[in-house]
Enzyme design. Sequence first.
Site, PDB file in Angstrom:
ATOM      1  N   ASP A  43       0.846  -1.202   0.000  1.00  0.00           N
ATOM      2  CA  ASP A  43       0.000   0.000   0.000  1.00  0.00           C
ATOM      3  C   ASP A  43       0.879   1.249   0.000  1.00  0.00           C
ATOM      4  OD1 ASP A  43      -2.282   1.511  -0.034  1.00  0.00           O
ATOM      5  OD2 ASP A  43      -2.856   1.085   2.041  1.00  0.00           O
ATOM      6  N   ARG A  92       0.005   9.055   0.646  1.00  0.00           N
ATOM      7  CA  ARG A  92      -0.784   9.163   1.887  1.00  0.00           C
ATOM      8  C   ARG A  92      -0.200   8.305   3.001  1.00  0.00           C
ATOM      9  NH1 ARG A  92      -3.572   6.310  -1.763  1.00  0.00           N
ATOM     10  NH2 ARG A  92      -3.648   4.071  -1.356  1.00  0.00           N
ATOM     11  N   ASN A  93       0.592   7.297   2.636  1.00  0.00           N
ATOM     12  CA  ASN A  93       1.167   6.385   3.627  1.00  0.00           C
ATOM     13  C   ASN A  93       2.642   6.639   3.900  1.00  0.00           C
ATOM     14  OD1 ASN A  93      -1.260   5.152   4.089  1.00  0.00           O
ATOM     15  ND2 ASN A  93      -0.940   3.595   2.501  1.00  0.00           N
ATOM     16  N   ASP A 143       2.084   2.939   7.670  1.00  0.00           N
ATOM     17  CA  ASP A 143       0.881   2.175   7.314  1.00  0.00           C
ATOM     18  C   ASP A 143       1.183   0.789   6.781  1.00  0.00           C
ATOM     19  OD1 ASP A 143      -1.855   3.712   7.607  1.00  0.00           O
ATOM     20  OD2 ASP A 143      -0.188   5.095   7.377  1.00  0.00           O
TER      21      ASP A 143
END
Length: 320
Positions: free
Chosen positions: A181, A185-186, A199
């Site tokens: 992932d 955003r992570n 994350d």
Amino acid sequence: TANRHLLLPKTCPPDPKWEFPRERLTIEQVLGEGEFGRVLRAKAIDIGGIAGATTVAVKTLKENACASELADLLSEYQLLKEAQHPNVIRLLGACTTPGAPVYLIIEFAEFGSLRNYLRRSRHLESGIRSDGCSSLSNVIVCEAEGTRPVYTVTPRDILSFAWQISKGMAYLADIKLVHRDLAARNVLLAAEKVCKISDFGLTRDVYEDDAYLKRSKGRVPVKWMAPESLADHVYTSKSDVWSFGVLLWELVTLGASPYPGVDVHNLYNLLKAGYRMERPANCSQQLYKLMTSCWHQEPGMRPSFKELVNHWEKMLEDSV
Ligand code: ACK
């Protein structure tokens, strides 16, 4: 009760090496929420070998979370215990005693997620300048109380972020972790603009032949996924490299959403037919070439994170 699922099964014994007493943790505010998870800012007393109060981030579950989200949080806990690298978010402790929610205590990144940081930087007067300098790059701009500080983002920052993330990912590939992932955003941004890969909820240990077959579940980050992950649920460090290519596109566009206007249901067929995102306006040919090399249909033809690290180091040298 509503949050009985948040409680740890009694069969899971606490790990004394990491268990942190809840009474030494003071929750201060909510930093963000996902569908099932919540990130809090807190003060921890005497944590990670530091005497006195330290600002930390606490990952926990929301009341609507169920057993599989708890399993993801606990799997993130196990994986974070193993990961030690300056560009990977550091675990400081955990509260797992039964009868209360599970807390993962991780280092606090003052600038928050890289995606939000990039987007905030757009509103500043001096964004990316073609000469690579920014007269305002050392000026801190504070928005309203409670929000995060913003700096400008220079072309050199973009290279540095790409370099740091590649180093963190090369380390994860080395210890045989596939992130699954990877996206802006992570990635978190800590003091001194240090990138921290975060994350790990979807991350899995790789076992046997390099590939992990995903169980059927949950929301999938389609626009960051390699074709082989979309088609066959195959995840390897090379599919992480594909995601990194999309992350590069996010960096260059200061946090735009990839494949604008493309319906996720059509994406796989488009990719199979050879369609790729075009070169963003302010992206050099050299950078675009690297980006598209990450999007090679054949996983084996994509560069490794180690090779990417070398490319960034050359480009950073050339840009001084
Ligand atoms: O961009 P943000 O403010 O930074 O919004 C997200 C939000 O929580 C949901 O993930 C912030 N966040 C997550 N982990 C951390 C951390 N370790 N330190 C600081 N902020 C964090 C992130």
